[in-house]
Design a protein around this motif. Structure first.
Motif, PDB file in Angstrom:
ATOM      1  N   PHE A 166       0.940  -1.227   0.063  1.00 38.76           N
ATOM      2  CA  PHE A 166      -0.145  -0.107  -0.182  1.00 38.76           C
ATOM      3  C   PHE A 166       0.903   1.197  -0.080  1.00 38.76           C
ATOM      4  CE2 PHE A 166      -4.018   1.866   2.536  1.00 38.76           C
ATOM      5  CZ  PHE A 166      -4.287   3.020   1.260  1.00 38.76           C
ATOM      6  N   MET A 222       2.511   1.900  -3.401  1.00 39.07           N
ATOM      7  CA  MET A 222       1.753   2.274  -4.261  1.00 39.07           C
ATOM      8  C   MET A 222       1.248   3.686  -4.082  1.00 39.07           C
ATOM      9  SD  MET A 222       1.744  -0.027  -6.395  1.00 39.07           S
ATOM     10  CE  MET A 222       0.273   0.419  -7.554  1.00 39.07           C
ATOM     11  N   GLY A 254     -11.305   2.757   7.987  1.00 40.59           N
ATOM     12  CA  GLY A 254     -11.344   1.986   6.822  1.00 40.59           C
ATOM     13  C   GLY A 254     -11.925   2.302   5.693  1.00 40.59           C
ATOM     14  N   LEU A 255     -13.024   3.025   5.828  1.00 39.93           N
ATOM     15  CA  LEU A 255     -13.904   3.863   4.941  1.00 39.93           C
ATOM     16  C   LEU A 255     -13.360   5.133   4.119  1.00 39.93           C
ATOM     17  CD1 LEU A 255     -16.910   3.717   3.993  1.00 39.93           C
ATOM     18  CD2 LEU A 255     -17.512   5.383   5.659  1.00 39.93           C
ATOM     19  N   GLY A 264      -9.994   3.523   2.392  1.00 40.83           N
ATOM     20  CA  GLY A 264     -10.305   2.716   1.349  1.00 40.83           C
ATOM     21  C   GLY A 264     -10.785   3.424   0.318  1.00 40.83           C
ATOM     22  N   SER A 265     -11.529   4.638   0.447  1.00 40.34           N
ATOM     23  CA  SER A 265     -11.882   5.586  -0.676  1.00 40.34           C
ATOM     24  C   SER A 265     -10.953   6.094  -1.143  1.00 40.34           C
ATOM     25  CB  SER A 265     -12.857   6.567  -0.027  1.00 40.34           C
ATOM     26  OG  SER A 265     -13.967   6.000   0.660  1.00 40.34           O
ATOM     27  N   LEU A 322      -7.715   5.254  -1.394  1.00 39.06           N
ATOM     28  CA  LEU A 322      -6.932   4.060  -2.349  1.00 39.06           C
ATOM     29  C   LEU A 322      -7.658   4.010  -3.534  1.00 39.06           C
ATOM     30  CD1 LEU A 322      -4.637   2.171  -2.412  1.00 39.06           C
ATOM     31  CD2 LEU A 322      -6.031   0.468  -1.048  1.00 39.06           C
ATOM     32  N   LEU A 323      -8.991   3.769  -3.665  1.00 47.67           N
ATOM     33  CA  LEU A 323      -9.684   3.624  -4.688  1.00 47.67           C
ATOM     34  C   LEU A 323      -9.637   4.767  -5.696  1.00 47.67           C
ATOM     35  CD1 LEU A 323     -11.363   0.983  -5.092  1.00 47.67           C
ATOM     36  CD2 LEU A 323     -13.359   2.429  -4.499  1.00 47.67           C
ATOM     37  N   VAL A 382      -5.979   4.476  -7.003  1.00 49.81           N
ATOM     38  CA  VAL A 382      -5.724   3.344  -8.019  1.00 49.81           C
ATOM     39  C   VAL A 382      -6.446   3.458  -9.193  1.00 49.81           C
ATOM     40  CG1 VAL A 382      -5.802   0.885  -8.306  1.00 49.81           C
ATOM     41  CG2 VAL A 382      -5.042   1.808  -6.021  1.00 49.81           C
ATOM     42  N   LEU A 383      -8.059   3.854  -9.276  1.00 47.33           N
ATOM     43  CA  LEU A 383      -8.622   3.757 -10.441  1.00 47.33           C
ATOM     44  C   LEU A 383      -8.514   5.181 -10.967  1.00 47.33           C
ATOM     45  CD1 LEU A 383     -11.919   2.085  -9.241  1.00 47.33           C
ATOM     46  CD2 LEU A 383     -10.088   1.195 -10.574  1.00 47.33           C
ATOM     47  N   ALA A 414      -8.939  -2.058  -1.420  1.00 44.67           N
ATOM     48  CA  ALA A 414      -9.693  -0.751  -0.880  1.00 44.67           C
ATOM     49  C   ALA A 414     -11.284  -1.103  -0.482  1.00 44.67           C
ATOM     50  CB  ALA A 414      -9.818   0.326  -2.153  1.00 44.67           C
ATOM     51  N   LEU A 451     -11.504  -2.672   2.934  1.00 46.48           N
ATOM     52  CA  LEU A 451     -11.772  -1.748   3.853  1.00 46.48           C
ATOM     53  C   LEU A 451     -13.138  -1.072   3.866  1.00 46.48           C
ATOM     54  CD1 LEU A 451      -8.130  -0.050   3.303  1.00 46.48           C
ATOM     55  CD2 LEU A 451      -8.817  -1.353   5.354  1.00 46.48           C
ATOM     56  N   ILE A 452     -13.484  -0.577   2.703  1.00 44.11           N
ATOM     57  CA  ILE A 452     -14.796   0.394   2.575  1.00 44.11           C
ATOM     58  C   ILE A 452     -16.008  -0.573   3.309  1.00 44.11           C
ATOM     59  CG2 ILE A 452     -16.685   1.253   1.229  1.00 44.11           C
ATOM     60  CD1 ILE A 452     -14.094   1.985  -0.438  1.00 44.11           C
ATOM     61  N   ASP A 488     -16.091  -1.433   6.835  1.00 46.91           N
ATOM     62  CA  ASP A 488     -16.475  -0.240   7.780  1.00 46.91           C
ATOM     63  C   ASP A 488     -18.043  -0.117   7.644  1.00 46.91           C
ATOM     64  OD1 ASP A 488     -15.117   0.916   9.700  1.00 46.91           O
ATOM     65  OD2 ASP A 488     -14.506   2.722   8.297  1.00 46.91           O
TER      66      ASP A 488
END
Lengths: 321, 300
Positions: free
Chosen positions: A252, A255, A287-288, A291-292, A294-295, A298-299, B112, B115-116, B119
């Protein structure tokens, strides 16, 4: 002559960075700064060493934490056994991880891509299970308890947070200079050739196996040093160091920063640690948010932050000419 | 390690019956998850690291549906079809963008998603351990064969999962849809040139894989604790199954899933701390000796 010059240049830059970063941190005496410096050194070193495999050699390892954790356990156990000075134990722990990386690497580097990733993961989890089930030696689930003794050496007392911060920064910079020399050497050029075109490399007479194995051992050894610092930092060693999540975090970080720029992993580590601390402070939905981000990264960017910046800059240069 | 206990269990019929039935149940449930994973890899070339998350969602959907309706069938349907819809959305909006890119990209997008979703689950259902109740019809005394105890619900699980395994093997092997899917796995360009919508085929395969994972999550909700992050351990086991069986092979997944099921059930007696290590040891051996897996075709 060019390599000798760049070698001196690297050392000079590293020394300046050390003075610019470590001395104010030492003088400030704020414990959160020391804390951050140590964690940055630990995970920065882990990410930098992993990028020698992922970015330079093109080997995606899911099991890099095996060497991180092994370094931590080896160092902790040596210090607890008594009779070892800190520098001697550090060298011994690094030698141990090097031998371990040689053994695991010999089996893994023959496989390519996804199978290499899974086999490294399997070995990491195997070591994790061994550590958990060998309770008498490692303390099992509980981790290595009882603290790691840190007898002072050469006037350095690693029990002192300021000394530990300086020492970690020093280890990181020495390793980064060493890694940069490796990446820029003919050996490093051979590794990049293996990444980009293994058939051609084999055709001109390079042994793919030997070069990949050498990279694997070097990366493992530096990860072992990161583990030693971790063991000094938490004064123990825990099974989570060897768990796949630690490898995942290292990937992670790489990246986030970028794999094509040499210092990308360090930038990624800094971003990761700051984000982690900030987000934990602001919200419990860690995490929310992570994760967002990261998304989107990456995208949206499809590459690390530094990769993106460098590519955009190069494009502008090209347009100008 | 307590290998003496293991050998004495192997010698006693009652212990053998209990452990074999437990191993079969664990293995077949695992097969439902792993078959989807292997199918998605074989056809889409995608390593779906978020597959365990779909399993976890299946458990939560079933739990909520059972609480609302009290019907076991409704709970299973909610788990299976609810997760299939989530999977399809995930495939269309996120994963279809990264087909053909390297495994690092796939890992990060899935990481990702994990993780999302973990949560979101925590926000909706809370972070505590939950468990689904069994309907009264299933609360029967355990069946006793040769002194070995088999919980009644295990028999139901065995019936459902075995039926699905057979249906899957038939569907992939003998139907027109199965043949199209297998052809698309080998050469999607050629299949597309014949006028078949490969994007739809890919989505359908991902939907079926999600449905199986959701159903497995729903079926396991009464016997395992439902908690955010529960998907990770099943994901790791499914990966081991996929690798041991051969990536893309459904029959290989069945053999490997049963192997892992028995390792778990007998390992808990002989080497409780090292069962996970044993699974990874088997995976490492397969990768070293035959990287294509037990049932996989060797590739150059």
């Amino acid at each position: 002559m060019r390599t000798a010059l760049s070698w001196r240049g690297d050392v000079l830059v590293a020394a300046l960075a050390f003075v610019a970063l470590a001395v104010p941190a030492f003088a400030l005496g704020v414990s959160s700064v020391h804390d951050f410096a140590v964690r940055f050194a630990i995970f920065g070193l882990l990410a930098m060493s992993l990028n020698l495999l992922i970015g330079t050699t093109g080997l995606v390892s899911f099991g890099h934490a095996a060497f991180f954790g092994s370094g931590a356990y080896a160092f902790g156990l040596l210090m607890q056994s008594g009779g070892w000075s800190v520098p001697a134990a550090i060298l011994a722990a690094m030698a141990f991880t090097a031998v371990l990386a040689l053994a695991i690497g010999t089996l893994c580097v023959r496989l390519s891509e996804i199978y290499f990733a899974f086999l490294t993961l399997a070995f990491q989890m195997l070591i994790h299970s061994l550590v958990i089930s060998w309770v008498s030696l490692t303390g099992g689930d509980q981790g290595l308890m009882g603290g790691v003794p840190k007898p002072p050496f050469l006037g350095i007392d690693l029990g002192d947070a300021r000394h530990l911060a300086m020492f970690s920064a020093f280890c990181l910079l020495v390793s980064v200079v060493a890694l940069r020399q490796i990446v820029r050497s003919p050996f490093g050029a051979a590794l990049r050739m293996l990444r980009d075109n293994p058939e051609r490399a084999a055709f001109v007479g390079l042994s793919i196996f030997r070069y990949r194995l050498a990279a694997f051992v070097i990366a493992g050894t530096f990860a072992g040093l990161a583990g030693v610092l971790m063991s000094l930092y938490v004064s123990g060693a825990f099974p989570t160091f060897l768990y796949w999540t630690t490898s995942g975090e290292a990937i992670f970080m790489i990246m986030l920063g970028g794999i094509t720029v040499f210092l990308g992993p360090l930038v990624g580590t800094a971003i990761f640690l700051v984000l982690n601390d900030r987000i934990t402070n602001i919200t419990e939905h860690h995490g929310l948010v992570m994760g967002s981000i990261l998304l989107v990264l990456v995208l949206g960017l499809r590459k690390g932050l530094l990769d993106f910046v460098v590519d955009a800059w190069r494009e502008r240069q090209e347009k100008r000419t | 390690m307590d290998l003496g206990e293991l050998s004495s269990c192997l010698g006693s019929a009652s212990c053998l019956v209990t452990q074999v039935s437990a191993g079969l149940t664990i293995g077949l449930l695992l097969f439902l998850v792993a078959s989807g994973l292997t199918l998605i890899f074989g056809v889409l070339g995608l390593v779906n690291f978020a597959h365990g998350t779909l399993y976890m969602l299946g458990s939560y959907f079933a739990l909520t549906a059972y609480g609302a309706t009290g019907s076991f069938l409704a709970a299973m349907a909610a788990g299976a079809f609810g997760v299939a819809i989530v999977g399809l959305l995930m495939e269309r909006f996120l994963l279809s963008r990264i087909y053909g890119s390297d495994v690092l990209m796939q890992l990060l997008v899935c990481y990702a998603i994990i993780l999302i979703v973990d949560d979101l689950v925590k926000i909706i259902w809370g972070g505590d351990f939950l468990k689904m109740d069994l309907p009264d019809a299933f609360r029967q005394p355990p069946v006793i064969i040769a002194g070995g105890i088999i919980p009644y619900y295990y028999l139901i699980l065995f019936g459902i999962t075995a039926t699905i395994a057979v249906a899957l093997a038939y569907g992939m092997g003998r139907t027109r849809f199965g043949r199209t899917v297998r052809a698309a796995a080998v050469n999607p360009g050629m299949v597309g040139a014949l006028g078949i919508n490969t994007a739809a085929i890919f989505a359908a395969v991902f939907g079926i894989g999600s449905l199986l994972a959701g159903l497995a999550g729903a079926l396991s909700a009464p016997i395992r604790s439902v908690v955010p992050g529960a998907g990770v351990s099943i994901l790791i086991e499914s990966f081991i199954v996929t690798v041991i069986g051969g990536m893309g092979s459904i029959s290989g997944a069945l053999i490997a899933a049963l192997l892992i099921g028995f390792t778990r059930s007998f390992g808990s007696i002989g080497f409780p701390l090292f069962t996970e290590g044993m699974m990874f040891l088997m995976m490492a051996l397969v990768l070293l000796l035959k990287p294509s897996g037990l049932a996989g075709k060797s590739q150059a």
